[in-house]
Design an enzyme around this catalytic site. Structure first.
Site, short mmCIF file in Angstrom:
data_model
loop_
_atom_site.label_atom_id
_atom_site.label_comp_id
_atom_site.label_asym_id
_atom_site.label_seq_id
_atom_site.Cartn_x
_atom_site.Cartn_y
_atom_site.Cartn_z
N LYS A 122 0.86 -1.19 0.00
CA LYS A 122 0.00 0.00 0.00
C LYS A 122 0.89 1.24 0.00
O LYS A 122 1.77 1.39 0.86
CB LYS A 122 -0.88 -0.03 1.25
CG LYS A 122 -2.22 0.64 1.08
CD LYS A 122 -3.11 0.29 2.27
CE LYS A 122 -4.37 1.12 2.24
NZ LYS A 122 -5.15 0.93 3.47
O1 G3P Z 1 -9.29 1.92 4.20
C1 G3P Z 1 -9.00 3.19 4.65
C2 G3P Z 1 -9.75 3.42 5.89
O2 G3P Z 1 -9.16 2.70 6.91
C3 G3P Z 1 -9.93 4.81 6.31
O3 G3P Z 1 -11.12 4.81 6.99
O4 G3P Z 1 -12.80 5.61 8.56
O5 G3P Z 1 -10.36 6.18 8.89
O6 G3P Z 1 -11.66 7.24 7.06
P1 G3P Z 1 -11.50 6.03 7.92
#
Ligand code: G3P
Length: 214
Positions: free
Chosen positions: A83
């Protein structure tokens, strides 16, 4: 549509694997930090539980550092996907890794132009963060729609991985607009099962069965 679990917590992965729904796993530095373990330990254990793409994110911000980390991460297991952040260095490193047939997931994507850069450099996955766009009053789903059109216009094989998925409606909409994958927390995956009419219907069936067997 494939379902990935977005977590660094192994117990959550074990629970969802039991439902038969986990096609892969994504992690990021924040999720690994929450696990309280090293990235290498977590990724090794996840690879022993899920036979699918497992994203592990680099921490370096320069291309050569990213490539060194990628080399180490790729050694953990064939299913590891590197990633990379959507920066000049990340996109340049993506090209080197794609040329070596190493799978990549370009993360922190917030525009169709950024997705186009990742696709041109052979990314396996592009991760548009839909929840974070919604948070600032933009349309996360509109971005997925735009990327779908761009990739289809040119036949790019890069898969659209809807990320920062926060609730079941994100999953429904992402499926409707043609995202290839949705990665989500276990709470979101669990919520996909729910419908009040299912609960009420099952209660009624069981009550009728009980009455009939008296
Ligand atoms: O896959 C990316 C994710 O982990 C981000 O999610 O909820 O932190 O915006 P969030």
């Amino acid at each position: 549509m494939e379902f990935f679990l977005d977590t660094g917590i192994v117990d959550e992965i074990k629970e969802a694997v039991d439902w038969g729904l986990v096609d892969g796993v994504t992690t990021n530095p924040s999720l690994i930090a929450k696990s309280g373990r090293t990235q290498e330990d977590v990724i090794k254990e996840i690879c022993s539980l899920v036979d699918g793409p497992i994203s592990a994110e680099v921490i370096s911000t320069d291309k050569s550092g990213m490539l060194k980390e990628a080399e180490q991460l790729a050694k953990i297991h064939d299913n590891v996907v590197i990633k990379l952040p959507l920066t000049i260095d990340g996109i340049s490193a993506c090209k080197v890794l794609s040329d070596q047939n190493i799978k990549t997931n370009v993360t922190l994507c917030f525009s169709a132009n950024q997705a186009l850069l990742a696709a041109k450099n052979g990314a396996t996955y592009i991760s548009p963060f839909i929840g974070r766009l919604d948070d600032i009053g933009h349309s996360g789903m509109g971005l997925i729609e735009e990327i779908r059109v761009v990739f289809d216009n040119y036949g790019f094989p890069t898969q659209i991985l809807a990320a920062s998925v926060r609730h079941s409606d994100h999953v429904r909409e992402a499926a409707l607009v043609g995202a290839d994958v949705a990665t989500m927390p276990i709470s979101c995956m669990k919520s996909l099962f729910n419908h009040p009419l299912t609960t009420i219907g099952l209660e009624k069936f069981l009550a009728d069965h009980k009455k009939a067997s008296l």
